[in-house]
Motif scaffolding. Sequence first.
Motif, short mmCIF file in Angstrom:
data_model
loop_
_atom_site.label_atom_id
_atom_site.label_comp_id
_atom_site.label_asym_id
_atom_site.label_seq_id
_atom_site.Cartn_x
_atom_site.Cartn_y
_atom_site.Cartn_z
N ARG A 74 40.75 26.16 41.88
CA ARG A 74 41.92 27.04 41.84
C ARG A 74 42.17 27.73 43.18
O ARG A 74 41.23 28.17 43.83
CB ARG A 74 41.73 28.10 40.75
N ARG A 75 43.42 27.85 43.55
CA ARG A 75 43.74 28.42 44.85
C ARG A 75 44.93 29.39 44.82
O ARG A 75 45.40 29.82 45.87
CB ARG A 75 44.08 27.29 45.85
N ILE A 76 45.44 29.71 43.65
CA ILE A 76 46.67 30.50 43.57
C ILE A 76 46.41 31.94 43.11
O ILE A 76 45.76 32.18 42.09
CB ILE A 76 47.67 29.86 42.57
N ILE A 77 46.93 32.90 43.89
CA ILE A 77 46.95 34.29 43.46
C ILE A 77 48.38 34.60 43.04
O ILE A 77 49.32 34.39 43.82
CB ILE A 77 46.49 35.21 44.60
N LEU A 78 48.52 35.07 41.83
CA LEU A 78 49.86 35.24 41.27
C LEU A 78 50.27 36.71 41.33
O LEU A 78 49.56 37.58 40.80
CB LEU A 78 49.84 34.75 39.80
N LEU A 79 51.40 36.98 41.98
CA LEU A 79 51.87 38.35 42.15
C LEU A 79 53.28 38.49 41.62
O LEU A 79 54.10 37.57 41.76
CB LEU A 79 51.91 38.71 43.64
N GLU A 80 53.57 39.66 41.09
CA GLU A 80 54.96 39.96 40.75
C GLU A 80 55.68 40.35 42.04
O GLU A 80 55.21 41.23 42.77
CB GLU A 80 55.02 41.11 39.74
N ARG A 81 56.79 39.72 42.30
CA ARG A 81 57.49 39.96 43.57
C ARG A 81 57.88 41.42 43.74
O ARG A 81 57.96 41.93 44.85
CB ARG A 81 58.74 39.07 43.65
N ILE A 100 49.64 32.39 47.78
CA ILE A 100 50.24 33.37 46.86
C ILE A 100 51.44 32.72 46.18
O ILE A 100 52.23 32.03 46.83
CB ILE A 100 50.67 34.62 47.64
N ARG A 101 51.54 32.94 44.90
CA ARG A 101 52.75 32.52 44.17
C ARG A 101 53.35 33.78 43.56
O ARG A 101 52.63 34.66 43.08
CB ARG A 101 52.37 31.53 43.08
N TYR A 102 54.66 33.87 43.60
CA TYR A 102 55.32 35.07 43.06
C TYR A 102 56.03 34.74 41.75
O TYR A 102 56.53 33.64 41.56
CB TYR A 102 56.36 35.60 44.06
#
Lengths: 411, 411
Positions: free
Chosen positions: A118-125, A149-151
Amino acid sequence: MTREQCEIADENDELKIFRNKFKIPQDTIYLIGNSLGLCPIESQKIANRVIKQEWGQNHIDSWNTAGWYHLPVKVGNKIGKIIGAEQNETIISDSTSINIFKCLGTSIAIQKIKNPDRRIILLERENFPTDLYIAQGLVNLLSTDEYKIRYFDDDNRLEDVLGDDVVCILLSHVNYRTGQLYNMKQITKLAHKVDAHIIWDLCHSVGSVPINLTKVDADFAVGCTYKYLNSGPGAPAFIYVNKKHQNVAWQPLTGWFGHQAPFKMSKLYEPAPNITNYLVGTPQVLQISIIDHSVGITLDADMQAIRKKSLALGDLFIKLMDEKCPSLKLVTPFEYEKRGSHLSYQHENAYAISNLMRKRGVYGDFRFPDILRFAMTPLYTRFVDIWDVIGIISEVINDAEYEGFDGNCVT
Amino acid sequence: MTREQCEIADENDELKIFRNKFKIPQDTIYLIGNSLGLCPIESQKIANRVIKQEWGQNHIDSWNTAGWYHLPVKVGNKIGKIIGAEQNETIISDSTSINIFKCLGTSIAIQKIKNPDRRIILLERENFPTDLYIAQGLVNLLSTDEYKIRYFDDDNRLEDVLGDDVVCILLSHVNYRTGQLYNMKQITKLAHKVDAHIIWDLCHSVGSVPINLTKVDADFAVGCTYKYLNSGPGAPAFIYVNKKHQNVAWQPLTGWFGHQAPFKMSKLYEPAPNITNYLVGTPQVLQISIIDHSVGITLDADMQAIRKKSLALGDLFIKLMDEKCPSLKLVTPFEYEKRGSHLSYQHENAYAISNLMRKRGVYGDFRFPDILRFAMTPLYTRFVDIWDVIGIISEVINDAEYEGFDGNCVT
């Protein structure tokens, strides 16, 4: 609705005695406790005790005799009661920003073991900037090729972008700008469905919205003590780590106070086998002593009573604004289950209105570019305050002329 | 040498007025100011002003009216004068440990650009544990395959292990255990010869040894404010970054207070183009206000005068110990150019001696396994104190029975 009815509501308020515990600024209606909570009167006495007696007279002995060593865990556990943590899952240390870094780093380290691809950190924009920045800095440090980072936002909803490539989600329980309250139980469940961790930022909910981290089985949480917990400007923050995550991997800021035996002065870091390893440097004794007292006030008041009054104050605010200031548009959801403890209104002249309000002693705050925020702080806000504020806003609103934003406002 | 001669030396001491600025604990001789400096009498007044007036009455307005925003840089610049920094190279933020992390992370990021193949962080094996631990944690975070730690010590000397694969050296100016002072100019030059950075940990030298970071062209430095700068238990630390490194790469803890426009609430981190980007979360207003005053005392006293008295106190201590307590072996080098402001002695019963001393009101401190430390703090230590302490030590030394170390001592 009349002002007299507000007075009666204050008279019947089960929390009314708590207002006496705070220094209420003169000629001011303070609806900005979500930026800096008011000063508990007792704070000064506590500071004097710590400075004069503990530091001044007993100096290093106070590490033991005054319990300085145990302050971070002791006060952490007090906050733990407010957020539904178990014993020794919460500790006071550093700032919210730094604690976010610890959570993200630990989550990455744990997932390296459990879900190594896994490589994705999920953030609310739309999350508070420091949450975004800290994640951006960490990804930059780890080299951008590796972690990404994914938003998510209104167009790319969490459900749609949350896959099994996600390390963790970082999200605020109440959004700083809109005042929207997120469903902690539902979103935590969503995260766990794909075996992602969730890190809850409680800055705008702790002390104002009931929270039960144990019940929702949250992974990590952080939060600040200077808003609804009234502990003073820049007071250190707290971090919560679910027991199941405490001994799996190192948190990234491995300071000597997190060592299992700091005074053995050994040459290799070995983390304390509990929440204590989230300490880094020497604890900030003076400020943590002040937090100890402030958090006690909230504990005495009971979170259910605080929430009940917060919603009642909000209902009154919304109703009166609808009637008297229809040009201000409510941004915060009206539904209780989606409403935090501050209300946000949009207006093209928001900055000017905010300035004019302040000249009349009303403290709400402005958020770039066009948002006014008003915090309901049930420990010291009265129903008549709301009545009076709306009266003043309705008067200034016609005077509002646009003034350029000078960058000088405060969270 | 007689006690009367010590009294005369105190009478002639150009720093004698400074003792009046501190709360001197009763029935105590305090030679542990290198662990926790004594409390300036004025601290209490400052705390009361910040709590009652700035926070209590003027609340969020104080960010501007009381200058809260500018405290980290303002007080940082005051410390900058003590360490020979230029304006805006020093700032107050977080703890020493966290500031070490920032320096290491920034150094790595800069070297990625300038010397991209380098992978070695060079540490002195005998450095203070948190320095070692933070580096170990960072290497662990970056994955151990990539960056590696190399140690130097008596057998593997710095000169011999410093190659062109080194990112940076992290070293304390004065060793916490031995009291040895390192040659900052020479070692910085050595580092630069192979284009490595040097990070100086000034915890045990700032406020006790003259330092000129500009003159030696140091790269980074960190240090604490609660030892020789007398700012209170766990008070925030400082970080120094040479101007030439300030805008080359991100420091790793990218919080909102380090953003170039924190209140624009933009979604991408853009570092402030100066030392301010080393801030992370909201500054700790109360403690930084106390540091502001404490550091002022040291500035008023002048570092050359402090150093001169520190060495004179040390000379007296060493001479009397030689005469009266020959079984205690001096670990600290005698030569001025290698001596910091505390003296370390080795004795197999060090722990028991330390405890017995304390019962007689003498505070030195014990460092595992067999070291006693005695700090010369020229602002409040008198020559008669040294005389009296040696008398007490010579009395207790024969009574010393070994007691097991219980882990309860303090840096």
